[in-house]
Motif scaffolding. Structure first.
Motif: not given
Length: 151
Positions: A29-32, A37-40, A92-96, A134-146
């Motif tokens: 979070a501190e590096r984003m 994304v920091r909030e996520l 992208q790497e962080a989300l993956i 559910r947490q994985k889905l949050k990251f997938e949505i973020e990845y898909d949308e951004f």
């Protein structure tokens, strides 16, 4: 490979993994650069903290497992090939990496639920697995949308 001999070892392992992920997501979070994304990542770290406390409470329950089923979980560190200590992880790497971590924890908690002898224990681990999904889905949505939109 991780071998468990007792229920306490299972819970200690899960708590240790949650603690590592709290640190991982907090540092990430501190590096984003992006605020959303920091909030996520901060929110996921908070959820992991709550989960860790829930696991601590489970230690007192002395739940039963079929230990023959879970002695060899075949947890060989499937994420070791990913350098999550790298300080310049891209968005992208962080989300993956986050998606992979959540998938591994989902599989772990699902296996624990499958081998639980009593219903309370099974339901608790199923709930934990659902939270990971559910947490994985949050990251997938973020990845898909951004990420996919930008590429």
């Amino acid at each position: 490979m991780k071998i468990f001999r007792t229920f306490e070892e299972i819970i200690d392992y899960a708590i240790d993994k949650e603690m590592n992920e709290i640190e991982f997501y907090s540092n990430l979070a501190e590096r984003m650069d992006r605020k959303n994304v920091r909030e996520l990542f901060r929110n996921i770290a908070l959820e992991k903290t709550a989960r860790m406390l829930r696991l601590e409470k489970m230690k007192d329950l002395k739940m039963d497992f079929d230990m023959d089923e879970i002695q060899d979980m075949k947890i060989a560190g499937s994420l070791e090939q990913v350098d999550h200590t790298k300080t310049d992880l891209s968005y992208q790497e962080a989300l993956i990496l986050a998606m992979k971590k959540e998938k591994e924890k989902f599989k772990f908690y699902s296996k624990m639920a499958d081998t639980a002898v009593n219903e309370e224990c099974r339901n608790t681990f199923l709930a934990l697995a659902k939270e990971e999904a559910r947490q994985k889905l949050k990251f997938e949505i973020e990845y898909d949308e951004f990420v996919l939109v930008e590429n």
